[in-house]
Design a protein around this motif. Structure first.
Motif, PDB file in Angstrom:
ATOM      1  N   SER A 171       0.853  -1.185   0.000  1.00  0.00           N
ATOM      2  CA  SER A 171       0.000   0.000   0.000  1.00  0.00           C
ATOM      3  C   SER A 171       0.889   1.234   0.000  1.00  0.00           C
ATOM      4  N   VAL A 172       0.312   2.358  -0.398  1.00  0.00           N
ATOM      5  CA  VAL A 172       1.070   3.602  -0.377  1.00  0.00           C
ATOM      6  C   VAL A 172       1.480   3.950   1.054  1.00  0.00           C
ATOM      7  N   ARG A 220      14.190  15.769   2.865  1.00  0.00           N
ATOM      8  CA  ARG A 220      13.803  14.828   1.828  1.00  0.00           C
ATOM      9  C   ARG A 220      12.298  14.892   1.602  1.00  0.00           C
ATOM     10  N   VAL A 221      11.848  14.445   0.433  1.00  0.00           N
ATOM     11  CA  VAL A 221      10.440  14.550   0.059  1.00  0.00           C
ATOM     12  C   VAL A 221       9.868  13.168  -0.240  1.00  0.00           C
ATOM     13  N   ILE A 222       8.715  12.895   0.362  1.00  0.00           N
ATOM     14  CA  ILE A 222       7.903  11.733   0.009  1.00  0.00           C
ATOM     15  C   ILE A 222       6.593  12.276  -0.544  1.00  0.00           C
ATOM     16  N   SER A 223       6.302  11.988  -1.803  1.00  0.00           N
ATOM     17  CA  SER A 223       5.096  12.512  -2.456  1.00  0.00           C
ATOM     18  C   SER A 223       4.089  11.385  -2.678  1.00  0.00           C
ATOM     19  N   ASP A 224       2.945  11.497  -2.000  1.00  0.00           N
ATOM     20  CA  ASP A 224       1.836  10.547  -2.161  1.00  0.00           C
ATOM     21  C   ASP A 224       0.952  11.071  -3.295  1.00  0.00           C
ATOM     22  N   GLU A 225       0.931  10.334  -4.420  1.00  0.00           N
ATOM     23  CA  GLU A 225       0.207  10.801  -5.609  1.00  0.00           C
ATOM     24  C   GLU A 225      -0.890   9.819  -6.009  1.00  0.00           C
ATOM     25  N   ILE A 226      -1.544   9.241  -5.021  1.00  0.00           N
ATOM     26  CA  ILE A 226      -2.524   8.193  -5.286  1.00  0.00           C
ATOM     27  C   ILE A 226      -3.759   8.730  -6.016  1.00  0.00           C
ATOM     28  N   HIS A 227      -4.032  10.032  -5.912  1.00  0.00           N
ATOM     29  CA  HIS A 227      -5.182  10.619  -6.611  1.00  0.00           C
ATOM     30  C   HIS A 227      -4.782  11.282  -7.937  1.00  0.00           C
ATOM     31  N   PHE A 254       5.126   7.860  -4.473  1.00  0.00           N
ATOM     32  CA  PHE A 254       4.369   6.625  -4.308  1.00  0.00           C
ATOM     33  C   PHE A 254       2.939   6.815  -4.803  1.00  0.00           C
ATOM     34  N   THR A 255       2.411   5.784  -5.460  1.00  0.00           N
ATOM     35  CA  THR A 255       1.055   5.874  -5.990  1.00  0.00           C
ATOM     36  C   THR A 255       0.505   4.471  -6.230  1.00  0.00           C
ATOM     37  N   SER A 256      -0.673   4.405  -6.823  1.00  0.00           N
ATOM     38  CA  SER A 256      -1.340   3.132  -7.090  1.00  0.00           C
ATOM     39  C   SER A 256      -2.504   3.393  -8.032  1.00  0.00           C
ATOM     40  N   GLY A 257      -2.959   2.337  -8.694  1.00  0.00           N
ATOM     41  CA  GLY A 257      -4.184   2.432  -9.478  1.00  0.00           C
ATOM     42  C   GLY A 257      -5.429   2.219  -8.644  1.00  0.00           C
TER      43      GLY A 257
END
Length: 390
Positions: free
Chosen positions: A95-96, A197-204, A228-231
């Protein structure tokens, strides 16, 4: 070509949003507009691919580092986001949020600070505080004119000696803000200046409605970063599990994969998640485009109906996501009284804004990812609840 209007009964399917609504709202007989999954069956091409994979009959251990999966991701970023990615930098995770949590552990120590824009997705607070790190909030401002982040306040947060990570939500949940290239470039420069540092959650990332496109962090990044992302949000497949992303630094990437495989024993992914992602990214674009049109119309319905009932709201749909982040502060109503009326009088579950931090007080987050007939019931119930407590 695709039907988003027919109601699918999700009761009795172990569904978090429907079968376990009492866990959060204290009552089981509620019509839910809560967590961010949709009430639609996923794309037919995905269902067909899953049927074919199941028909094979053997469900043994699998690997995510295969050409079909990596190639489908690369093609999707190229075609949908005009972005070329290095498949050698790709990583997998269940998971993200697991992936976010693991990099928080690797890139910081207990007591360190993680900067987030607030109001924030509630799982961010849990991932940060559950790993004994400290949330350093930077409040988004001016919702009427479009959510903005004050550069000076962001820099002050990043400059704090305990700040080690910027945890970015892009597009932003719950506000639906889509970051501009200029805003992202400023963030990148500030993070590099202060060694954050950068963590980018791009799930949308696929659920953007307006003229402002989603810009993946890898297009503006410098320094050490992860995307990090997901379909799962786009194609409504979170129950299959599975996410992926890019970790720029080779040493960090190796440490992540070592933890995934060695410490956590998660190197063999759910094969149906791989199957679903490949089908989605290779064949699912027409379904997604039709869905996006339906969701955009749903959000416009929410705006038109609420503003007709309460003109002083002047609420406008978000730039992204199917989550209506509704500012009710101009109505001067009590949050607790509103939730009580929604639950006990209208039998409706809508997320209170306080779930997403103190900056969310006076807001509600309504999930519009459902057939219009259900949405009409939810908006009607919200209007009645507001009127009962004014």
């Amino acid at each position: 070509m695709f039907d988003f209007s027919t109601v699918v009964d999700r009761h009795g399917t172990w569904c978090t949003q429907w079968d376990y609504v009492a866990d959060r709202f204290g009552s089981a007989d509620l019509l839910p507009f809560t967590i961010s999954d949709m009430d639609f069956a996923t794309a037919p091409c995905i269902l067909e691919a899953l049927h074919q994979r199941l028909a094979h009959g053997v469900l043994g251990y699998s690997r995510w580092q295969n050409d079909a999966f990596l190639g489908a991701i690369a093609s999707w970023f190229d075609q949908r986001h005009n972005t070329t990615i290095d498949t050698g930098s790709l990583v997998y995770g269940p998971s993200v949020i697991y992936m976010v949590s693991e990099l928080i552990r690797q890139w910081s120590a207990p007591g360190d600070g993680v900067v987030v824009h607030t109001p924030a997705y509630d799982a961010f607070y849990k991932a940060i505080e559950g790993n004994q790190r400290t949330v350093i909030p930077v409040a988004l401002e001016n919702p009427r004119a479009g959510w903005i982040c004050d550069r000076d306040k962001l820099e002050a947060a990043l400059a704090r000696p305990e700040s080690k990570i910027l945890l970015l939500c892009s597009p932003h949940n719950p506000t639906g803000k889509v970051w501009t290239r200029g805003e992202l470039e400023i963030m990148a420069a500030l993070c590099e200046r202060h060694g954050v540092r950068v963590i980018s959650d791009e799930i949308h990332m696929d659920m953007v409605w307006g003229e402002q496109p989603h810009i993946p962090w890898c297009n503006v990044a410098s320094g050490n970063w992860a995307l990090f992302t997901s379909g799962s949000k786009s194609f409504n497949i979170p129950a299959l599990t599975g996410a992926y992303g890019l970790i720029q630094d080779e040493q960090s990437r190796t440490r992540y994969l070592t933890a995934l495989k060695g410490r956590d024993g998660l190197s063999s992914p759910a094969v149906l998640a791989l199957t679903a992602h490949i089908a989605a990214y290779e064949q699912g674009a027409p379904w997604l485009d039709a869905l996006r049109g339906y969701l955009k119309d749903n959000l416009r319905y929410v705006a038109d109906t609420l503003n007709s009932a309460f003109p002083e709201l002047a609420w406008q749909p978000p730039q992204s996501t199917y989550l209506a982040w509704i500012d009710l502060r101009s109505l001067k109503i009590d949050d607790h009284a509103l939730q009580s009326a929604l639950i006990h009088q209208q039998k409706i579950a809508i997320m209170p804004g306080s779930t997403y931090g103190d900056e969310g007080r006076g807001f509600v987050r309504l999930n519009a990812g459902c057939p219009r007939s259900k949405l009409e019931q939810g908006v009607s119930g919200l209007i009645k609840a507001i009127r009962s407590v004014r």
